[in-house]
Scaffold this active site. Structure first.
Site, PDB file in Angstrom:
ATOM      1  N   GLU A 272      53.293  42.574-100.562  1.00 19.35           N
ATOM      2  CA  GLU A 272      52.248  42.286 -99.568  1.00 19.35           C
ATOM      3  C   GLU A 272      52.203  40.791 -99.313  1.00 19.35           C
ATOM      4  O   GLU A 272      52.262  39.992-100.253  1.00 19.35           O
ATOM      5  CB  GLU A 272      50.848  42.695-100.056  1.00 19.35           C
ATOM      6  N   GLU A 326      42.087  47.107 -89.842  1.00 18.16           N
ATOM      7  CA  GLU A 326      41.434  48.262 -90.468  1.00 18.16           C
ATOM      8  C   GLU A 326      39.922  48.035 -90.507  1.00 18.16           C
ATOM      9  O   GLU A 326      39.414  47.311 -91.354  1.00 18.16           O
ATOM     10  CB  GLU A 326      42.004  48.491 -91.869  1.00 18.16           C
ATOM     11  N   LYS A 329      37.304  48.637 -93.755  1.00 16.83           N
ATOM     12  CA  LYS A 329      37.449  47.952 -95.028  1.00 16.83           C
ATOM     13  C   LYS A 329      36.203  47.125 -95.329  1.00 16.83           C
ATOM     14  O   LYS A 329      35.554  46.599 -94.432  1.00 16.83           O
ATOM     15  CB  LYS A 329      38.686  47.046 -95.012  1.00 16.83           C
ATOM     16  N   GLU A 335      38.992  40.634 -93.924  1.00 20.14           N
ATOM     17  CA  GLU A 335      39.583  41.845 -94.489  1.00 20.14           C
ATOM     18  C   GLU A 335      39.900  42.894 -93.427  1.00 20.14           C
ATOM     19  O   GLU A 335      40.775  43.724 -93.613  1.00 20.14           O
ATOM     20  CB  GLU A 335      38.646  42.451 -95.541  1.00 20.14           C
TER      21      GLU A 335
END
Length: 481
Positions: A272, A326, A329, A335
């Site tokens: 990641e 997203e 989250k 985030e």
């Protein structure tokens, strides 16, 4: 000496440079690669089949998922996209304790799809050392049982087994040459893990985010250094090597930690890495331009740049985080804004993912971007600033519900980088052993480390600020890290 007219000379120089660039690109194209993490904690995402078409249209040939969802694995069948699947942290105990459970998991989630779906690796857990459920002790037995299951089905030579670690697994990361693993993890985890990786021909998975280091130390870290832009470099006092990117320095810190344990022969995959395109007002560096620069320049660095200063021949594979923004989250705004694409499949910003795309790529830099630093505001957002009230703390909202508290706790101790050692079994703040008490400790650690900035004590409504010192049993929450 040959003589040319000015135009002839210029043309010849351009031709030589073009041929040199193509040579460099092609020589690294097969050795290094760029993939993407396909997370799905979001609303309105396209179907798995449409995602596969999106990946293919962008030239992305590797994808990593955080589970083994049948719909995703079926959609990837016949696509020639290589896949890394994940054994979730919550299953590690069962996988570690029972070979039959591990074998059944592999049969259901790997054998049922491979090789039509090209599963090339299994990530056993994710950032296990910061998992609040104390799953570290199950990691090595779980990895071994999964590998034994692959042997049982005779697919162990095609599929590697590893586990992504966060950089918080390092005791020291600066300078890179002083990289070392946390002492309590060396004998119990890292030596047996690295020996397992050596014996099985696998590699170490590492989650590396220069953004976090920059965001916390923007007063001393150059933005150009963090974004792979031209900069004078930083000399490592330990070995004399000069680093021109924070990414390389972080990766070499892990290589140095491996070398200290005599495991120089283990390869690495960056499982990641990424940069948020949007953040709260106090999240220094989170912007569209910086995200585009980091990821675009990283792609160029990986596909054309070879290894690191410490391991110049160690071409890297990296997985960008993440495919989509997203929206479900927890945590700060950043985030929810690591995505390369919006859920409607439109690019958040335009960068290439292939050698071919790099030929026309340029890092478009704002004339005022420079190395400016932001200052957190003193009020707003529902938080209480230390500049207004003195000491403040962040505690869990017991009315948020168990599911929301647990998800926020997992974020704080994982990606959020909170110090959660004190709420592990046997530590000072393990008791009272309640979700609310542990979440309060983790939320407060995150809040204090973020300088009590606006938006850092929210967690989707799971936390709030108090101005009186909270206490849980004998555990007092610290302030002012």
């Amino acid at each position: 000496m040959l003589c040319f007219s000015k135009n002839q000379s210029m043309d010849r120089h351009l031709l030589t440079l073009s041929l040199l660039l193509l040579s460099v690109l092609s020589s690294h194209a097969d050795a290094a690669s760029v993939g993407v993490n396909y997370g799905r904690i979001a609303d309105n995402l396209p179907s798995a089949y449409r995602v596969v078409q999106l990946l293919k249209s962008q030239g992305l040939e590797r994808v990593k998922v955080f589970d083994s969802d049948p719909a995703v694995l079926r959609a990837l069948a016949g696509s020639n996209i290589k896949v890394t699947v994940d054994v979730p942290n919550e299953l590690l105990s069962s996988v570690a304790k029972s070979q039959s459970f591990a074998t059944n998991w592999v049969q259901r989630n790997v054998v049922a799809y491979h090789p039509n779906t090209q599963i090339e690796a299994i990530a056993v857990g994710n950032e296990v050392f910061v998992d609040t459920h104390n799953t570290t002790k199950f990691l090595i037995p779980a990895m071994k049982n999964i590998h034994t299951a692959l042997i049982h089905f005779d697919i162990h030579s095609a599929i590697k087994v590893s586990s992504p670690i966060a950089l918080s697994a390092l005791q020291n990361s600066y300078p890179a040459s002083a990289g070392s693993f946390r002492p309590e993890l060396v004998e119990t985890v890292f030596k047996p893990m690295l020996e397992f990786l050596r014996q099985t021909g696998s590699y170490l998975m590492v989650n590396a985010y220069p953004y976090f280091a920059y965001e916390s130390n923007a007063d001393v870290i150059s933005l150009d250094y963090a974004l792979f832009r031209q900069n004078p470099g930083v000399v490592d006092a330990g070995n004399g090597l000069r680093y021109f990117s924070l990414f390389d320095a972080q990766i070499d810190a892990v290589f140095a930690a491996m070398s200290a344990l005599k495991y120089d022969d283990i390869n690495m995959v960056v499982s990641e890495t990424g940069w948020p395109s949007k953040g709260d007002e106090n999240e220094v560096g989170a912007s569209l331009e910086n995200a585009a620069a980091y990821n675009g320049n990283l792609v160029r660095r990986i596909l054309t740049g070879g290894g690191t200063p410490l391991r110049p021949k160690a071409d890297l594979a990296v997985y960008l985080f993440a495919l989509f923004n997203e929206d479900r989250k927890n945590g700060p705004t950043s985030e929810r804004n690591y995505g390369l694409f919006f859920p409607n499949e439109r690019k958040v910003y335009d960068i290439p993912f292939t050698v071919e795309g790099l030929k026309n790529y340029h890092d478009h830099r704002s004339p005022v971007a420079g190395n400016q630093h932001m200052t957190a505001p003193v009020n707003g957002g529902g938080d209480v600033s230390k500049s207004l009230t003195g000491n403040t703390w962040c505690v869990a909202n017991g009315e948020a519900g168990k599911e929301k508290l647990q998800a926020a706790l997992d974020f704080a101790c994982g990606e959020g980088g909170a110090d959660c050692h004190q709420i592990q079994p046997g530590s000072a703040c393990y008791d009272p052993n309640t979700l609310e008490a542990h979440a309060s400790y983790a939320f407060n650690s995150y809040y204090q480390k973020k300088a009590r900035g606006v938006g850092t004590c929210y967690f989707g409504g799971a936390a709030y600020v108090v101005s009186q010192p909270p206490k849980y049993g004998k555990c007092e929450l610290p302030t002012g890290y």
